[in-house]
Scaffold this motif. Structure first.
Motif, PDB file in Angstrom:
ATOM      1  N   VAL B 158     -19.350   0.494 -11.703  1.00 10.69           N
ATOM      2  CA  VAL B 158     -18.035   0.670 -11.798  1.00 10.69           C
ATOM      3  C   VAL B 158     -17.451  -0.790 -11.618  1.00 10.69           C
ATOM      4  CG1 VAL B 158     -16.208   1.312 -10.030  1.00 10.69           C
ATOM      5  CG2 VAL B 158     -18.000   2.811 -10.600  1.00 10.69           C
ATOM      6  N   SER B 238     -20.779 -10.727   1.932  1.00  7.05           N
ATOM      7  CA  SER B 238     -19.283 -10.891   1.327  1.00  7.05           C
ATOM      8  C   SER B 238     -19.296 -12.308   0.696  1.00  7.05           C
ATOM      9  CB  SER B 238     -18.319 -10.703   2.425  1.00  7.05           C
ATOM     10  OG  SER B 238     -17.997  -9.575   2.761  1.00  7.05           O
ATOM     11  N   GLU B 242     -18.317 -12.851  -3.220  1.00  7.76           N
ATOM     12  CA  GLU B 242     -17.180 -13.718  -3.726  1.00  7.76           C
ATOM     13  C   GLU B 242     -17.697 -14.623  -4.584  1.00  7.76           C
ATOM     14  OE1 GLU B 242     -14.868 -15.386  -0.552  1.00  7.76           O
ATOM     15  OE2 GLU B 242     -13.782 -16.657  -1.930  1.00  7.76           O
ATOM     16  N   GLN B 245     -19.193 -13.389  -8.027  1.00  2.14           N
ATOM     17  CA  GLN B 245     -18.226 -13.097  -9.024  1.00  2.14           C
ATOM     18  C   GLN B 245     -17.341 -14.123  -9.542  1.00  2.14           C
ATOM     19  OE1 GLN B 245     -16.012  -9.437  -7.669  1.00  2.14           O
ATOM     20  NE2 GLN B 245     -15.093 -10.620  -5.710  1.00  2.14           N
ATOM     21  N   SER B 246     -17.301 -15.265  -8.738  1.00  9.28           N
ATOM     22  CA  SER B 246     -16.175 -16.295  -9.270  1.00  9.28           C
ATOM     23  C   SER B 246     -17.026 -17.076 -10.644  1.00  9.28           C
ATOM     24  CB  SER B 246     -15.840 -17.383  -8.182  1.00  9.28           C
ATOM     25  OG  SER B 246     -16.875 -18.076  -7.789  1.00  9.28           O
ATOM     26  N   ASP B 249     -19.870 -12.862 -14.666  1.00  6.72           N
ATOM     27  CA  ASP B 249     -19.277 -11.331 -14.493  1.00  6.72           C
ATOM     28  C   ASP B 249     -20.374 -10.517 -14.226  1.00  6.72           C
ATOM     29  OD1 ASP B 249     -16.720 -11.685 -15.583  1.00  6.72           O
ATOM     30  OD2 ASP B 249     -17.402 -11.098 -17.240  1.00  6.72           O
ATOM     31  N   SER B 290     -25.633 -15.694 -22.178  1.00  3.29           N
ATOM     32  CA  SER B 290     -26.386 -16.875 -22.981  1.00  3.29           C
ATOM     33  C   SER B 290     -27.047 -17.493 -21.882  1.00  3.29           C
ATOM     34  CB  SER B 290     -25.195 -17.831 -23.354  1.00  3.29           C
ATOM     35  OG  SER B 290     -24.449 -18.257 -22.413  1.00  3.29           O
ATOM     36  N   THR B 349     -12.744  -1.157   1.488  1.00  2.56           N
ATOM     37  CA  THR B 349     -12.648  -2.262   0.541  1.00  2.56           C
ATOM     38  C   THR B 349     -13.808  -3.229   0.620  1.00  2.56           C
ATOM     39  OG1 THR B 349     -11.286  -3.337   2.029  1.00  2.56           O
ATOM     40  CG2 THR B 349      -9.995  -2.393   0.247  1.00  2.56           C
ATOM     41  N   PRO B 350     -14.383  -3.806  -0.476  1.00  4.84           N
ATOM     42  CA  PRO B 350     -15.508  -4.668  -0.090  1.00  4.84           C
ATOM     43  C   PRO B 350     -15.633  -5.609   0.869  1.00  4.84           C
ATOM     44  CG  PRO B 350     -14.880  -4.591  -2.724  1.00  4.84           C
ATOM     45  CD  PRO B 350     -13.897  -3.753  -1.909  1.00  4.84           C
ATOM     46  N   SER B 351     -14.504  -6.348   1.118  1.00  4.82           N
ATOM     47  CA  SER B 351     -14.556  -7.103   2.145  1.00  4.82           C
ATOM     48  C   SER B 351     -14.877  -6.594   3.649  1.00  4.82           C
ATOM     49  CB  SER B 351     -13.330  -7.998   2.115  1.00  4.82           C
ATOM     50  OG  SER B 351     -12.156  -7.412   2.357  1.00  4.82           O
ATOM     51  N   HIS B 378     -23.103   0.932  -3.614  1.00  4.75           N
ATOM     52  CA  HIS B 378     -22.812   0.145  -4.508  1.00  4.75           C
ATOM     53  C   HIS B 378     -21.570  -0.834  -3.914  1.00  4.75           C
ATOM     54  CE1 HIS B 378     -24.267   3.339  -6.997  1.00  4.75           C
ATOM     55  NE2 HIS B 378     -23.363   4.196  -6.415  1.00  4.75           N
ATOM     56  N   GLY B 380     -20.268  -3.903  -4.099  1.00  2.13           N
ATOM     57  CA  GLY B 380     -19.350  -4.438  -5.013  1.00  2.13           C
ATOM     58  C   GLY B 380     -18.311  -3.627  -5.004  1.00  2.13           C
ATOM     59  N   ASP B 381     -18.422  -2.432  -4.964  1.00  5.58           N
ATOM     60  CA  ASP B 381     -17.032  -1.617  -5.059  1.00  5.58           C
ATOM     61  C   ASP B 381     -16.491  -1.096  -3.732  1.00  5.58           C
ATOM     62  OD1 ASP B 381     -17.819  -1.362  -7.670  1.00  5.58           O
ATOM     63  OD2 ASP B 381     -19.006   0.327  -7.134  1.00  5.58           O
TER      64      ASP B 381
END
Lengths: 466, 466
Positions: B158, B238, B242, B245-246, B249, B290, B349-351, B378, B380-381
């Motif tokens: 998701v 958390s 954070e 994901q910065s 992907d 890559s 919420t994930p946080s 999960h 991340g969601d």
């Protein structure tokens, strides 16, 4: 006033709720706030109110409900379908003062926006956080988040990032009775029944007033690369779309005709991109993830050339060149605005674009040989902007009337392709009477029944959409 | 039978519609089709019907409406919330014969699926076209597309690809009166009023019967890489989310506790992934776009290690290693199924995951010290699967009752975090009475009013959801 209150008492009560200076009654204000960019309808609102919070909106709507005053929610008023015009003594409820950005959460990548936050303001805020708000369109500098949500705005990067709908994880709505609903609370997963959030998104203010939203942000894309391709045969546009999207992730897949290009070249005094003219042009934007991506794109270009799908092509070598190539596409609207054009924002599935465009072209040529047709659009999404230019010799009124007469025929062609009479501009007043070309009788009946149960007195943006 | 028809006449008419062999009345069939994977309710349907087309579904529903017979739509029956059980003499309408995949369009990247298409069948079909259907979960080999849509199924990807909702571009629905509605026709952009498609998605068969859908497909991801991280402090999960994901992907960001890992190691006879045990584990999957992506991931790992966010880590060097790392996460459910566990599929919420998990842990420890809690999900969601294991010394019935008593307290904690009482398993019968912990009174009232206007006789999956 249908209730017991006199107009002056009503006005006084509004002033108590929002403060005296935020209740506007001057003719100039009424005309400004009662109008949108469509400029097709005569603004005639009762009064303009500019609340500062969800609670104030709720109080105003409650007062209106008690007095059977209709409410037109008003955002950036950049709509082109008359969705936010007040033509019939409605109260215009401007959301522009509810323009705070707050509760940014870096882990969740969400932020709370007042309905009055300008799209560009959110884009800039995201950039400051090293994040990205990807919904973007020509009116981003004026349109507001609340209006974007109410019309489910799309734009130029839908192919990669989806519509406004896809970025809303929470929604605060004031209902017709003045109740405040807070929907979904920013959750990603929430399988607890009907997703009312999605019902309000795209409902053009007819089911509730959006006052606040929790918006998702994402990772910024790397530098964009842009390719401009010259294409002779419409059928090859589909081949190019299919092949390129199998090789690279596309950010945008845009389209315009030679006629459209000619207008831009003349208007902006630009040099033609290619030595020879072609019938059509495709602009492809992709994220330059790595050198491999560029190589893939160039190989896709070669493959397309070998198959005779295109006549010529250019690829940007820098950001500046990318922007220069975008000019040919982005300059079109402005270059034809003085005619003025009859505009129609329509969609079919991407694979049907060629056949549909040809069918409309044939129809216009045979029935209105004096009309020049300019085609462009986001055809990676199947979204075409049909523009018919007013012949110099034809009076404006006659032109408008002739186009209005052509509408049902064009929509009939569209319906035969299962297309949409409004791809991204909403229905508003402009296309309300044509809704049946895109939605079935039973769908419209169901929409009415939902409207009836959420707004039984028909006070929220009455006359719009359905 | 509430109408004029006798049961035998009704059965005869059903046979005329769908064919004699597709009307089932044997006790064994009633029990099979009247039940789902929740196994919590006593199946007691009136009859089972297996139509072969949308038109047959419409005819069956019409006949039921005339005779006031309630209808329970039935897909793969893999639900865990009793959304597809028939406990009260309903007609079970199995969609499993409407299982054709058709109208594949390579340009639009869409394909039409009958409601009875198995998730895996669609995934395989996509692969054959060099495309990808990304919604995936443990029951993909049995669950059906219609059921996935009716519950807006989520799963393990998701974070990257969204929910089932995001892949539906067209929907055929049979309404309570037996009308056939074809919604959105595969369009990407369609701003023509209320998006009824999104209203039906996730409505668990209470508003209409989904018989067919146009599903979007996408580009297949490149090879996955998997990282397994050992983490001592919940708060650092958390930070890791954070930061990672910065940088890259993420395809999946999964979580489990040491207690969960212990069960898998024992059940599958596996070696522990790390020499020392930690409190928690995070599994990160990303697309190996890559070498640069792998470098970014390794740098993110080093950054996290330097900041003391993690104790240890592993990264897969091959597909096989990636699968081996996934085992620690995927084996959990099976490893605890024999206890049996009390399961709860919830989201914040994930946080907020860390704070919420701690609050629930504290509550369980202080009120039910004899219970062992297994956490995974999960995250991340923000989606957590809470599992409480039955103590060996406690009788099953007493365990069930004790857990049922704990439910409102756990949901109260969840409500204080604005969480969801059902992240991805739907409401069904199991959580219907707890809906008010996630949805406000006015939301529930509005949901009822929508139900009332679409199904005034309450014949579609009655008693479920609301």
């Amino acid at each position: 006033m249908k209730g017991d209150l006199s107009m002056s008492d009503f006005t006084e009560q509004l002033k108590v709720i929002v403060g005296e200076q935020y209740v506007l009654t001057e003719q100039e204000d009424l005309l400004t706030y009662g109008q949108d960019w469509s400029k097709l309808y005569q603004a005639d609102p009762l009064i303009v109110v500019r609340p500062a919070s969800t609670e104030e909106v709720a109080a105003v709507v409650k007062l209106c409900a008690q007095n059977s005053i209709a409410v037109v929610p008003s955002g950036g008023r950049t709509g082109l379908s008359g969705g936010a015009v007040a033509t019939n003594k409605e109260l215009v409820l401007s959301l522009e003062r509810i323009n705070q950005i707050s509760h940014f959460n870096a882990v969740d990548r969400t932020v709370t926006c007042g309905a009055g936050v300008i799209t560009e303001q959110l884009q800039n805020f995201a950039t400051e956080q090293n994040l990205y708000y990807p919904v973007d369109f020509a009116s981003s500098g004026s349109s507001q988040i609340g209006g974007n949500i109410a019309t489910n705005a799309g734009g130029i990067k839908v192919l990669r990032y989806g519509l406004t709908r896809d970025w809303v994880t929470g929604l605060t709505v004031v209902t017709a009775t003045g109740e405040i609903m807070r929907l979904n609370h920013g959750l990603i997963k929430n399988a607890t029944g009907y997703d009312l959030r999605h019902l309000f998104i795209g409902s053009e203010g007819t089911l509730g007033i959006i006052t606040e939203a929790i918006m998702r942000l994402t990772t910024p894309p790397k530098e964009p690369s842009v390719m401009l391709l010259a294409v002779s045969e419409l059928a090859n546009v589909s081949n190019i779309l299919e092949y390129f999207q199998s090789k690279i992730d596309l950010m945008a897949f845009e389209f315009f005709s030679q006629a459209a290009l000619d207008k831009v070249l003349e208007h902006r005094q630009l040099k033609a991109p290619f030595e020879a003219a072609s019938e059509y042009y495709v602009l492809i934007e992709f994220e330059t993830v790595s050198e491999a991506t560029t190589d893939e794109a160039l190989m896709a270009f070669e493959y397309a050339a070998e198959n005779g799908w295109l006549d010529d092509g250019l690829i940007s070598q820098s950001n500046q060149q990318a922007e220069e190539l975008w000019q040919y596409r982005e300059g079109i609207s402005e270059s034809i605005s003085h005619y003025p054009p009859y505009k129609n924002d329509i969609a079919v599935t991407p694979s049907k674009v060629g056949e549909f465009l040809t069918a409309v072209d044939d129809f216009v040529k045979s029935h209105y040989p004096e009309f020049e047709t300019i085609w462009f659009g986001h055809i990676g999404d199947g979204n075409l902007h049909l523009n018919i230019l007013k012949p110099a010799a034809m009076a404006l009124e006659q032109f408008k009337q002739t186009c209005a007469e052509a509408n049902p025929d064009i929509f009939k062609i569209l319906a035969s392709f299962n297309g949409s009479i409004s791809a991204e501009h909403g229905v508003g007043l402009l296309k309300r009477d044509y809704l049946n070309f895109s939605r079935s009788e039973s769908e419209i009946r169901l929409m009415r029944s939902i409207k009836q149960s959420l707004d039984p007195k028909n006070l929220l943006n009455p006359g719009k959409l359905i």
